[in-house]
Scaffold this motif. Structure first.
Motif, mmCIF file in Angstrom:
data_model
loop_
_atom_site.group_PDB
_atom_site.id
_atom_site.type_symbol
_atom_site.label_atom_id
_atom_site.label_comp_id
_atom_site.label_asym_id
_atom_site.label_seq_id
_atom_site.Cartn_x
_atom_site.Cartn_y
_atom_site.Cartn_z
ATOM 1 N N LEU A 57 11.268 -23.179 -14.026
ATOM 2 C CA LEU A 57 12.535 -22.751 -14.586
ATOM 3 C C LEU A 57 13.229 -21.901 -13.531
ATOM 4 N N ALA A 58 14.446 -22.260 -13.175
ATOM 5 C CA ALA A 58 15.218 -21.445 -12.234
ATOM 6 C C ALA A 58 16.093 -20.491 -13.031
ATOM 7 N N VAL A 59 16.210 -19.273 -12.530
ATOM 8 C CA VAL A 59 16.977 -18.239 -13.211
ATOM 9 C C VAL A 59 17.960 -17.635 -12.216
ATOM 10 N N SER A 60 19.218 -17.584 -12.624
ATOM 11 C CA SER A 60 20.252 -16.936 -11.826
ATOM 12 C C SER A 60 20.706 -15.696 -12.575
ATOM 13 N N PHE A 66 27.141 -9.126 -7.358
ATOM 14 C CA PHE A 66 25.982 -9.709 -6.687
ATOM 15 C C PHE A 66 25.247 -10.703 -7.563
ATOM 16 N N SER A 67 24.673 -11.710 -6.908
ATOM 17 C CA SER A 67 23.928 -12.725 -7.646
ATOM 18 C C SER A 67 22.542 -12.892 -7.026
ATOM 19 N N PHE A 68 21.601 -13.201 -7.900
ATOM 20 C CA PHE A 68 20.199 -13.333 -7.536
ATOM 21 C C PHE A 68 19.715 -14.684 -8.051
ATOM 22 N N LEU A 69 18.938 -15.409 -7.250
ATOM 23 C CA LEU A 69 18.406 -16.700 -7.680
ATOM 24 C C LEU A 69 16.891 -16.680 -7.574
ATOM 25 N N PHE A 70 16.246 -17.041 -8.677
ATOM 26 C CA PHE A 70 14.797 -17.095 -8.772
ATOM 27 C C PHE A 70 14.404 -18.539 -9.116
ATOM 28 N N PRO A 71 14.086 -19.373 -8.111
ATOM 29 C CA PRO A 71 13.771 -20.779 -8.381
ATOM 30 C C PRO A 71 12.310 -21.062 -8.702
ATOM 31 N N GLY A 72 11.505 -20.028 -8.859
ATOM 32 C CA GLY A 72 10.091 -20.246 -9.152
ATOM 33 C C GLY A 72 9.400 -20.970 -8.011
ATOM 34 N N ASP A 73 8.481 -21.839 -8.349
ATOM 35 C CA ASP A 73 7.729 -22.600 -7.346
ATOM 36 C C ASP A 73 8.322 -23.987 -7.133
ATOM 37 N N HIS A 90 24.172 -17.389 -3.462
ATOM 38 C CA HIS A 90 23.546 -16.204 -4.063
ATOM 39 C C HIS A 90 23.245 -15.186 -2.964
ATOM 40 N N ASP A 91 23.349 -13.928 -3.314
ATOM 41 C CA ASP A 91 23.081 -12.860 -2.342
ATOM 42 C C ASP A 91 21.592 -12.662 -2.087
ATOM 43 N N VAL A 92 20.794 -12.803 -3.146
ATOM 44 C CA VAL A 92 19.360 -12.555 -3.057
ATOM 45 C C VAL A 92 18.620 -13.773 -3.595
ATOM 46 N N LEU A 93 17.571 -14.175 -2.896
ATOM 47 C CA LEU A 93 16.786 -15.351 -3.275
ATOM 48 C C LEU A 93 15.306 -15.036 -3.150
ATOM 49 N N THR A 94 14.536 -15.478 -4.136
ATOM 50 C CA THR A 94 13.090 -15.506 -3.933
ATOM 51 C C THR A 94 12.790 -16.911 -3.413
ATOM 52 N N ALA A 95 12.093 -16.985 -2.301
ATOM 53 C CA ALA A 95 11.821 -18.279 -1.673
ATOM 54 C C ALA A 95 10.877 -19.105 -2.533
ATOM 55 N N PRO A 96 11.238 -20.357 -2.798
ATOM 56 C CA PRO A 96 10.327 -21.204 -3.563
ATOM 57 C C PRO A 96 9.064 -21.511 -2.765
ATOM 58 N N GLN A 97 7.993 -21.812 -3.474
ATOM 59 C CA GLN A 97 6.733 -22.241 -2.866
ATOM 60 C C GLN A 97 6.193 -21.239 -1.844
ATOM 61 N N HIS A 98 6.442 -19.947 -2.072
ATOM 62 C CA HIS A 98 5.906 -18.892 -1.200
ATOM 63 C C HIS A 98 6.310 -19.075 0.259
ATOM 64 N N GLY A 99 7.495 -19.675 0.466
ATOM 65 C CA GLY A 99 7.993 -19.861 1.828
ATOM 66 C C GLY A 99 7.425 -21.067 2.537
#
Length: 164
Positions: A57-60, A66-73, A90-99
């Protein structure tokens, strides 16, 4: 997933023990969380070639300016889906699949064009060099949770730099 994984079965069992049932969010479903607006982007397919990761599940989150994107794995298929499914800047991103690099990681990172990227993983985990090269090209500040907890603070008008 068509065949639930052990963690997903445990999740369903925990819900049932509380008399609750799982709900599937609609694409683009929104809700307020304090002053922020949260938008949900669920997987669109019933089955993915790569397995459970693409069911992320991706969450914005939009908080003021400011916007943040959390695409999970999200894996390769899901990243392609996300690029068509939700707004990308998006300004902030968590990298999918641990980079770890997927075939379309470069296109995904360039579409998101984040200022700050958080890559989760343990001390011994390291993101792929191709991912780090792309993020360097984008001039994104990269933070690794393997170096310690990462905190990003925003009041909606100011985005304070992350800290490890």
């Amino acid at each position: 997933p068509s065949t639930p994984s052990e963690p997903y079965r445990a999740y369903l069992d925990a819900l049932a023990a509380q008399g609750l049932t799982a709900q599937t969010p609609e694409n683009g479903e929104q809700f307020a969380l304090g002053e922020a607006t949260v938008t949900l982007y669920p997987p669109l397919q019933a089955k993915y070639e790569a397995g459970d990761y693409d069911f992320s599940l991706a969450v914005s989150v939009l908080h003021g300016n400011f916007s943040f994107l959390f695409p999970g794995d999200a894996g390769e298929q899901r990243l392609g889906e996300l690029m068509a499914q939700c707004p990308m800047g998006h300004d902030v991103l968590t990298a999918p699949q641990h980079g770890h690099e997927a075939e379309n990681s470069d296109a995904f990172f360039r579409a998101v064009a984040p200022r700050i990227v958080v890559i989760t993983g343990g001390k011994d985990a390291s993101p792929d060099s191709a991912v780090l090269d792309t993020l360097a090209d984008l001039k994104a500040d990269v933070y690794l949770t393997g170096n310690g907890a990462v905190t990003i603070t925003s009041d909606g008008s100011t985005l304070l730099e992350a800290s490890e």
